[in-house]
Scaffold this motif. Structure first.
Motif, PDB file in Angstrom:
ATOM      1  N   LEU A  45      26.979  43.181  38.855  1.00 45.56           N
ATOM      2  CA  LEU A  45      28.137  43.127  39.294  1.00 45.56           C
ATOM      3  C   LEU A  45      29.061  44.373  39.247  1.00 45.56           C
ATOM      4  N   SER A  46      29.808  44.703  39.988  1.00 43.25           N
ATOM      5  CA  SER A  46      30.525  46.116  40.129  1.00 43.25           C
ATOM      6  C   SER A  46      31.588  46.207  39.023  1.00 43.25           C
ATOM      7  N   ALA A  47      31.994  47.293  38.496  1.00 41.98           N
ATOM      8  CA  ALA A  47      32.768  47.346  37.429  1.00 41.98           C
ATOM      9  C   ALA A  47      34.294  46.759  37.603  1.00 41.98           C
ATOM     10  N   ALA A  48      34.653  46.679  38.904  1.00 40.28           N
ATOM     11  CA  ALA A  48      35.975  46.050  39.352  1.00 40.28           C
ATOM     12  C   ALA A  48      35.983  44.551  39.098  1.00 40.28           C
ATOM     13  N   VAL A  49      34.774  43.879  39.185  1.00 40.92           N
ATOM     14  CA  VAL A  49      34.621  42.490  39.176  1.00 40.92           C
ATOM     15  C   VAL A  49      34.384  42.161  37.921  1.00 40.92           C
ATOM     16  N   VAL A  50      33.573  43.197  37.119  1.00 42.81           N
ATOM     17  CA  VAL A  50      33.575  42.741  35.432  1.00 42.81           C
ATOM     18  C   VAL A  50      34.726  43.023  34.989  1.00 42.81           C
ATOM     19  N   GLY A  51      35.646  43.831  35.402  1.00 40.13           N
ATOM     20  CA  GLY A  51      37.157  43.973  35.014  1.00 40.13           C
ATOM     21  C   GLY A  51      37.968  42.691  35.282  1.00 40.13           C
ATOM     22  N   LEU A  52      37.549  42.011  36.379  1.00 39.18           N
ATOM     23  CA  LEU A  52      38.402  40.759  36.881  1.00 39.18           C
ATOM     24  C   LEU A  52      38.048  39.608  36.011  1.00 39.18           C
ATOM     25  N   VAL A  53      36.819  39.362  35.599  1.00 44.45           N
ATOM     26  CA  VAL A  53      36.359  38.332  34.924  1.00 44.45           C
ATOM     27  C   VAL A  53      36.602  38.526  33.423  1.00 44.45           C
TER      28      VAL A  53
END
Length: 443
Positions: A45-53
């Protein structure tokens, strides 16, 4: 042995919740520190998606603390504790079994909601059951929580050899066992029908100007505590060039908690002088804990000796937290009606969560600035200033007599040996909660 004897002096429900907190932190830290790596390296997963989760987990927990506290007041702390542990079991199991983004988001939200329910409720229950020994009960609570926070990552690092799913399912299993133990052992208490509405409760607590002032004055405590997971691990790695040095920061905290926490709380409670005095002293000591690592923050070489100032700073930070936290938790319910203890804890937790996030962002910015040529001492100086400012704010509240007084019986209970338990105690009067405390990802 002194700690074991103190635990045995409390009712069975408090003993279970102390062991419960050990299990909660083991299960939590067994999984959460490794979640971001799993999402990026294993799932791509991208860093943005990880940050979202990860952000949704924090948001769902911090944003719903007040609801969890109100639920404990109106529905009873026991049921909310059980529901919170059950939800975390489900959330961690979803992390193990699902790779799709909607499943990961659901797991993250459920895990956060579980903490929002569990944290205020368990402290409400401890406050209910510990009588005049609230500060001592919360001191022991810190001992068990700190020990769990050390064991969890160590166990998680071993389980990861079998893969992330093994670790996640083990964490879910820990919470499942805790849920069953709570359902079997925690005695149910009848909860009188509360007058008014939930919104009325919130208005009453938020309108308590002394409590709001105290909550804002205490933002330094949780802001500094959050640096055990950001600034100090960074300093330990930077000083030695060894990732394993981070573990020593937590080892020294666990040893200090086991050896000093109970003695410290009992000794300070016996000395009297007002709880605000010791809370302010603890905040100041915690703030000064960032001075030793600041002295070597600008050193570019790595050497094991440079770890000593970092560990000295961590020890001061832990001692300061051990000084302040039990008395903070003891004071919180004393600001208002006992029937609103959960709501008071919930609002305090919400303010603390926002503070920790804000301080983390500010310290992170200072660390980035130091990396790109800025002063290396800046993040440490910010934390020291925060601790001293919070200490000054609490001292001002104490001098203005804005802090509630703890009954003399509570101070006596901190030094007197506990009375033997009645093997057949009479039924307790029903009440939503008598009066104190919150600390410790936390968790």
């Amino acid at each position: 042995m002194r700690t074991i004897a103190a635990v045995r002096g409390f009712p069975p429900a408090v003993r279970l919740l102390l062991v419960n907190q050990l299990g909660v932190n083991i299960g939590f830290y067994l999984l959460i520190p490794y979640l971001a790596t799993h999402l990026t390296d294993d799932l791509g997963l991208s860093a943005a998606v990880v940050g979202l989760v990860l952000g949704l987990r924090n948001l769902s927990q911090q944003g719903l603390f007040l609801i969890g506290g109100s639920a404990a007041d109106r529905l009873g702390a026991r049921g909310v504790i059980i529901a919170g542990c059950g939800l975390r079991t489900l959330g961690f199991a979803l992390f193990a079994l699902g790779d799709a983004l909607p499943v990961l988001i659901a797991a993250s939200v459920l895990s956060g909601l579980a903490g929002a329910l569990f944290n205020p409720a368990v402290r409400t229950y401890v406050a209910q059951e510990s009588g005049d020994r609230k500060a001592e009960a919360f001191a022991l609570f810190n001992v068990f929580a700190t020990t769990g926070a050390l064991i969890g990552p160590l166990l998680g690092s071993l389980l990861l050899f079998g893969g992330f799913r093994v670790a996640a399912l083990t964490a879910a299993g820990v919470f499942a066992l805790l849920t069953l133990a709570q359902a079997a052992v925690l005695p149910a208490r009848a909860v009188p029908r509360p007058p008014g509405s939930v919104l009325g409760d919130w208005r009453e607590v938020a309108g308590n100007r002394r409590f709001v002032a105290f909550s804002l004055a205490m933002v330094g405590m949780y802001g500094m505590e959050s640096q055990l997971y950001l600034l100090l691990p960074h300093a330990a790695r930077k000083a030695t060039g060894w990732a394993g040095a981070v573990g020593l920061v937590f080892v020294i905290g666990t040893l200090a908690s086991l050896l000093l926490q109970l003695r410290l709380t009992r000794g300070l409670a016996a000395r009297g002088g007002g709880r605000g005095r010791w809370i302010a002293a603890g905040l100041a000591v915690s703030g000064l804990g960032f001075v030793p690592p600041m002295l070597v923050g600008g050193v570019t070489e790595t050497h094991p000796v440079l770890l000593l100032p970092v560990l000295a700073g961590a020890l001061l930070l832990y001692i300061g937290l051990m000084t302040a936290q039990p008395f903070v938790m003891e004071l919180i319910p004393a600001f208002g009606r006992g029937q609103l203890t959960g709501t008071f804890y919930g609002l305090f937790y919400a303010v603390s969560g926002v503070a920790a996030a804000g301080v983390g962002a500010g310290v992170g910015w200072a660390m980035d600035a130091a990396t790109h040529g800025g002063p290396a001492w800046l993040p440490y100086a910010c934390c020291t200033a925060l601790g001293l400012a919070s200490a000054a704010a609490v001292t001002l509240l104490q001098r203005c007599r804005a802090l509630p007084r703890v009954p003399a019986a509570a101070a006596a209970a901190a030094t007197d040996p506990p009375a033997p338990e009645d093997p057949d105690p009479p039924a307790k009067a029903t009440s939503a909660i008598p009066a104190p405390r919150p600390p410790s990802e936390t968790r």
